[in-house]
Design a protein around this motif. Structure first.
Motif, PDB file in Angstrom:
ATOM      1  N   PRO A 168      16.710  42.449 -32.370  1.00 37.34           N
ATOM      2  CA  PRO A 168      16.614  42.425 -33.829  1.00 37.34           C
ATOM      3  C   PRO A 168      17.086  41.118 -34.451  1.00 37.34           C
ATOM      4  O   PRO A 168      16.643  40.764 -35.536  1.00 37.34           O
ATOM      5  CB  PRO A 168      17.506  43.592 -34.270  1.00 37.34           C
ATOM      6  CG  PRO A 168      18.480  43.762 -33.148  1.00 37.34           C
ATOM      7  CD  PRO A 168      17.707  43.431 -31.897  1.00 37.34           C
ATOM      8  N   GLY A 169      18.001  40.405 -33.783  1.00 38.15           N
ATOM      9  CA  GLY A 169      18.561  39.204 -34.380  1.00 38.15           C
ATOM     10  C   GLY A 169      19.413  39.499 -35.594  1.00 38.15           C
ATOM     11  O   GLY A 169      19.603  38.639 -36.462  1.00 38.15           O
ATOM     12  N   ALA A 170      19.951  40.718 -35.639  1.00 43.56           N
ATOM     13  CA  ALA A 170      20.707  41.133 -36.817  1.00 43.56           C
ATOM     14  C   ALA A 170      21.525  42.373 -36.483  1.00 43.56           C
ATOM     15  O   ALA A 170      21.304  43.040 -35.464  1.00 43.56           O
ATOM     16  CB  ALA A 170      19.761  41.442 -37.974  1.00 43.56           C
ATOM     17  N   ASP A 171      22.453  42.710 -37.381  1.00 46.81           N
ATOM     18  CA  ASP A 171      23.205  43.958 -37.253  1.00 46.81           C
ATOM     19  C   ASP A 171      22.302  45.134 -37.625  1.00 46.81           C
ATOM     20  O   ASP A 171      21.217  44.934 -38.208  1.00 46.81           O
ATOM     21  CB  ASP A 171      24.438  43.920 -38.163  1.00 46.81           C
ATOM     22  CG  ASP A 171      24.052  43.739 -39.627  1.00 46.81           C
ATOM     23  OD1 ASP A 171      23.741  44.739 -40.293  1.00 46.81           O
ATOM     24  OD2 ASP A 171      24.045  42.577 -40.098  1.00 46.81           O
ATOM     25  N   PRO A 172      22.697  46.370 -37.289  1.00 51.53           N
ATOM     26  CA  PRO A 172      21.811  47.518 -37.537  1.00 51.53           C
ATOM     27  C   PRO A 172      21.398  47.696 -38.995  1.00 51.53           C
ATOM     28  O   PRO A 172      20.251  48.059 -39.284  1.00 51.53           O
ATOM     29  CB  PRO A 172      22.641  48.712 -37.049  1.00 51.53           C
ATOM     30  CG  PRO A 172      23.555  48.138 -36.015  1.00 51.53           C
ATOM     31  CD  PRO A 172      23.890  46.759 -36.513  1.00 51.53           C
ATOM     32  N   VAL A 173      22.305  47.442 -39.941  1.00 52.09           N
ATOM     33  CA  VAL A 173      21.969  47.611 -41.354  1.00 52.09           C
ATOM     34  C   VAL A 173      20.923  46.575 -41.778  1.00 52.09           C
ATOM     35  O   VAL A 173      19.953  46.891 -42.474  1.00 52.09           O
ATOM     36  CB  VAL A 173      23.236  47.498 -42.234  1.00 52.09           C
ATOM     37  CG1 VAL A 173      22.859  47.508 -43.712  1.00 52.09           C
ATOM     38  CG2 VAL A 173      24.196  48.647 -41.924  1.00 52.09           C
ATOM     39  N   THR A 174      21.119  45.327 -41.345  1.00 50.50           N
ATOM     40  CA  THR A 174      20.154  44.292 -41.690  1.00 50.50           C
ATOM     41  C   THR A 174      18.808  44.568 -41.039  1.00 50.50           C
ATOM     42  O   THR A 174      17.751  44.354 -41.645  1.00 50.50           O
ATOM     43  CB  THR A 174      20.681  42.911 -41.263  1.00 50.50           C
ATOM     44  OG1 THR A 174      21.986  42.714 -41.825  1.00 50.50           O
ATOM     45  CG2 THR A 174      19.760  41.806 -41.733  1.00 50.50           C
ATOM     46  N   ALA A 175      18.833  45.045 -39.798  1.00 43.60           N
ATOM     47  CA  ALA A 175      17.578  45.400 -39.126  1.00 43.60           C
ATOM     48  C   ALA A 175      16.850  46.494 -39.901  1.00 43.60           C
ATOM     49  O   ALA A 175      15.620  46.458 -40.050  1.00 43.60           O
ATOM     50  CB  ALA A 175      17.856  45.845 -37.696  1.00 43.60           C
ATOM     51  N   TRP A 176      17.598  47.452 -40.394  1.00 33.22           N
ATOM     52  CA  TRP A 176      17.007  48.526 -41.204  1.00 33.22           C
ATOM     53  C   TRP A 176      16.349  47.953 -42.455  1.00 33.22           C
ATOM     54  O   TRP A 176      15.228  48.321 -42.832  1.00 33.22           O
ATOM     55  CB  TRP A 176      18.097  49.526 -41.587  1.00 33.22           C
ATOM     56  CG  TRP A 176      17.687  50.560 -42.574  1.00 33.22           C
ATOM     57  CD1 TRP A 176      17.056  51.749 -42.327  1.00 33.22           C
ATOM     58  CD2 TRP A 176      17.871  50.502 -44.007  1.00 33.22           C
ATOM     59  NE1 TRP A 176      16.838  52.440 -43.504  1.00 33.22           N
ATOM     60  CE2 TRP A 176      17.319  51.699 -44.545  1.00 33.22           C
ATOM     61  CE3 TRP A 176      18.437  49.582 -44.862  1.00 33.22           C
ATOM     62  CZ2 TRP A 176      17.347  51.967 -45.908  1.00 33.22           C
ATOM     63  CZ3 TRP A 176      18.451  49.844 -46.235  1.00 33.22           C
ATOM     64  CH2 TRP A 176      17.900  51.030 -46.738  1.00 33.22           C
ATOM     65  N   ALA A 177      17.030  46.991 -43.109  1.00 27.48           N
ATOM     66  CA  ALA A 177      16.479  46.384 -44.320  1.00 27.48           C
ATOM     67  C   ALA A 177      15.234  45.555 -44.013  1.00 27.48           C
ATOM     68  O   ALA A 177      14.261  45.568 -44.778  1.00 27.48           O
ATOM     69  CB  ALA A 177      17.539  45.515 -44.989  1.00 27.48           C
ATOM     70  N   LEU A 178      15.238  44.848 -42.894  1.00 26.86           N
ATOM     71  CA  LEU A 178      14.087  44.041 -42.514  1.00 26.86           C
ATOM     72  C   LEU A 178      12.854  44.905 -42.302  1.00 26.86           C
ATOM     73  O   LEU A 178      11.725  44.476 -42.560  1.00 26.86           O
ATOM     74  CB  LEU A 178      14.392  43.262 -41.229  1.00 26.86           C
ATOM     75  CG  LEU A 178      15.287  42.030 -41.365  1.00 26.86           C
ATOM     76  CD1 LEU A 178      15.807  41.603 -39.993  1.00 26.86           C
ATOM     77  CD2 LEU A 178      14.515  40.888 -42.016  1.00 26.86           C
ATOM     78  N   ARG A 179      13.075  46.111 -41.810  1.00 29.80           N
ATOM     79  CA  ARG A 179      11.955  47.001 -41.502  1.00 29.80           C
ATOM     80  C   ARG A 179      11.700  48.015 -42.609  1.00 29.80           C
ATOM     81  O   ARG A 179      11.057  49.036 -42.399  1.00 29.80           O
ATOM     82  CB  ARG A 179      12.230  47.708 -40.172  1.00 29.80           C
ATOM     83  CG  ARG A 179      12.345  46.722 -39.027  1.00 29.80           C
ATOM     84  CD  ARG A 179      12.954  47.297 -37.789  1.00 29.80           C
ATOM     85  NE  ARG A 179      13.265  46.244 -36.817  1.00 29.80           N
ATOM     86  CZ  ARG A 179      13.925  46.425 -35.692  1.00 29.80           C
ATOM     87  NH1 ARG A 179      14.354  47.637 -35.369  1.00 29.80           N
ATOM     88  NH2 ARG A 179      14.178  45.416 -34.893  1.00 29.80           N
ATOM     89  N   ALA A 180      12.253  47.712 -43.800  1.00 25.38           N
ATOM     90  CA  ALA A 180      12.030  48.534 -44.993  1.00 25.38           C
ATOM     91  C   ALA A 180      12.411  49.989 -44.765  1.00 25.38           C
ATOM     92  O   ALA A 180      11.745  50.904 -45.260  1.00 25.38           O
ATOM     93  CB  ALA A 180      10.572  48.422 -45.450  1.00 25.38           C
ATOM     94  N   GLY A 181      13.468  50.206 -44.013  1.00 22.25           N
ATOM     95  CA  GLY A 181      13.953  51.553 -43.781  1.00 22.25           C
ATOM     96  C   GLY A 181      13.173  52.345 -42.771  1.00 22.25           C
ATOM     97  O   GLY A 181      13.405  53.544 -42.600  1.00 22.25           O
ATOM     98  N   ALA A 182      12.235  51.709 -42.071  1.00 24.14           N
ATOM     99  CA  ALA A 182      11.435  52.427 -41.077  1.00 24.14           C
ATOM    100  C   ALA A 182      12.281  52.764 -39.858  1.00 24.14           C
ATOM    101  O   ALA A 182      13.361  52.199 -39.642  1.00 24.14           O
ATOM    102  CB  ALA A 182      10.241  51.580 -40.661  1.00 24.14           C
ATOM    103  N   ASP A 183      11.786  53.673 -39.041  1.00 23.65           N
ATOM    104  CA  ASP A 183      12.460  54.055 -37.811  1.00 23.65           C
ATOM    105  C   ASP A 183      12.744  52.806 -36.980  1.00 23.65           C
ATOM    106  O   ASP A 183      11.834  52.068 -36.601  1.00 23.65           O
ATOM    107  CB  ASP A 183      11.563  55.022 -37.027  1.00 23.65           C
ATOM    108  CG  ASP A 183      12.155  55.408 -35.675  1.00 23.65           C
ATOM    109  OD1 ASP A 183      13.338  55.101 -35.436  1.00 23.65           O
ATOM    110  OD2 ASP A 183      11.424  56.008 -34.872  1.00 23.65           O
ATOM    111  N   GLY A 184      14.019  52.577 -36.696  1.00 27.93           N
ATOM    112  CA  GLY A 184      14.409  51.345 -36.028  1.00 27.93           C
ATOM    113  C   GLY A 184      13.879  51.209 -34.623  1.00 27.93           C
ATOM    114  O   GLY A 184      13.689  50.094 -34.140  1.00 27.93           O
TER     115      GLY A 184
END
Length: 346
Positions: A112-128
């Protein structure tokens, strides 16, 4: 083997007191030096929501750096594909290739290149997990959309074709990046060139390259190179000092301490160790730190050991408080001196 080629990996580090604009200016200057010194590639990574890293958007940075240089290949090391729609990535790199023909590389990673919260935001809240699980499929989609024929499919009973750009003359090469067996196996299966992230993980190189080379199913020969963290200075003592800021940054990451801007050398010398002394020293056990001649000899031996003719160095020399904010003098010196020392070995 051929003479060792050198390339550069840049995270656009942001040190104490720097602005994002300063870090971008420093990267432009560093890329120009790499171009003038004969480095083969200049790649930028994708990381998010980190006070010490300004490399958040590889396609934007690639455009800026390619415009500031003349010869060197510029690329991503890498685009973290689970964060993006494959069509968007294909469109971005098709345009970059059109603007800078023959100078663009598309390196793709799965992390992800990011923490879990940032990854969630990058994917617009989609299933990680879904984009990660579909990573092989998405890599193939990017490749297909970059090619002239495009990606064919069916939706709602109708046939469609997706292309990244209306009339491409060429497509940038796609590389798979990783520090695990997974990426090595997938690159071999898809017949793609592969880069092992030795700068991130100094372990598992032998196994990953063996899996890649023996399992390669593409046309031609498998293509691979390695990355490495490098610091070059006049003396061993000075190179040790310059390595401290990045050593502290990596130590904090390993212990999940709150991220901070990259400290200056003086600040790093005064900081409390984020790890026990032995573990802190171990952070840089796979780095190449020392005088130009020592580092050049070690890199040539490193390349010979793993049968590669290219090493991509991440210059991890920290800067001092008195250094200009819009430049990174210690990293500039590292690139210049290393290129001269390796070049002298022919």
């Amino acid at each position: 083997m051929s003479p060792l080629a050198l390339s550069v990996l840049d995270l656009l580090p942001v040190r104490t007191g720097q602005t994002t604009a300063d870090a971008v200016s420093a990267a432009r200057g560093l890329a120009r030096i790499a171009d003038e010194a004969g480095y083969r590639r200049y790649w930028v990574a994708e990381h998010h929501n980190m006070p010490s890293v300004a490399s958040t958007n590889p396609p934007v940075l690639i455009s800026l750096l390619a415009a500031a240089t003349e010869r060197i290949r510029v690329g991503s090391g890498g685009v973290m594909l689970p964060n993006h729609a494959p069509l968007v990535v294909a469109e971005q790199f098709a345009l970059l290739e059109a603007a800078y023909p023959g100078r663009i590389d598309l390196g793709i990673g799965r992390a992800p290149g990011a923490d879990p919260v940032t990854a969630w935001a990058l994917r617009a809240g989609a299933d990680g997990q879904q984009p990660v699980e579909r990573f092989p499929e998405h890599v193939e989609q990017v490749r297909a959309m970059l090619e002239g024929a495009g990606l064919a499919g069916h939706l709602g009973g109708r046939r469609f074709t997706l292309t990244a750009t209306p009339h491409a003359v060429a497509a940038p090469p796609v590389w798979l990046l990783g520090s695990s067996d997974y990426s090595a196996r997938l690159a071999a299966q898809l017949g793609l060139p592969y880069v092992f992230a030795h700068h991130f993980s100094g372990h598992g190189v032998d196994q990953a390259l063996e899996l890649y080379r023996t399992g390669f199913r593409g046309e031609g020969e498998p293509r691979t190179f390695l990355t490495a963290n490098v610091v070059v200075a006049d003396t061993e003592e000075e190179s040790d000092r310059l390595a401290l800021p990045f050593q502290h940054m990596m130590g904090r990451l390993r212990t999940n301490l709150p991220p901070i801007a990259l400290p200056t050398v003086e600040e790093a010398e005064a900081l409390e160790l984020p790890l026990p002394p032995t573990a802190f020293r171990a952070v840089r056990e796979s780095w190449f730190v020392g005088t130009a001649d020592v580092v050049a000899d070690r890199l040539v031996a490193f390349a010979d050991r793993y049968g590669v003719d290219e090493v991509m160095v991440q210059p991890v020399a920290g800067d001092q408080a008195a250094d200009p904010l819009d430049r990174t003098p210690a990293r500039e010196r590292t690139l210049r001196r290393l290129a001269a020392a390796v070049g002298a070995r022919g």
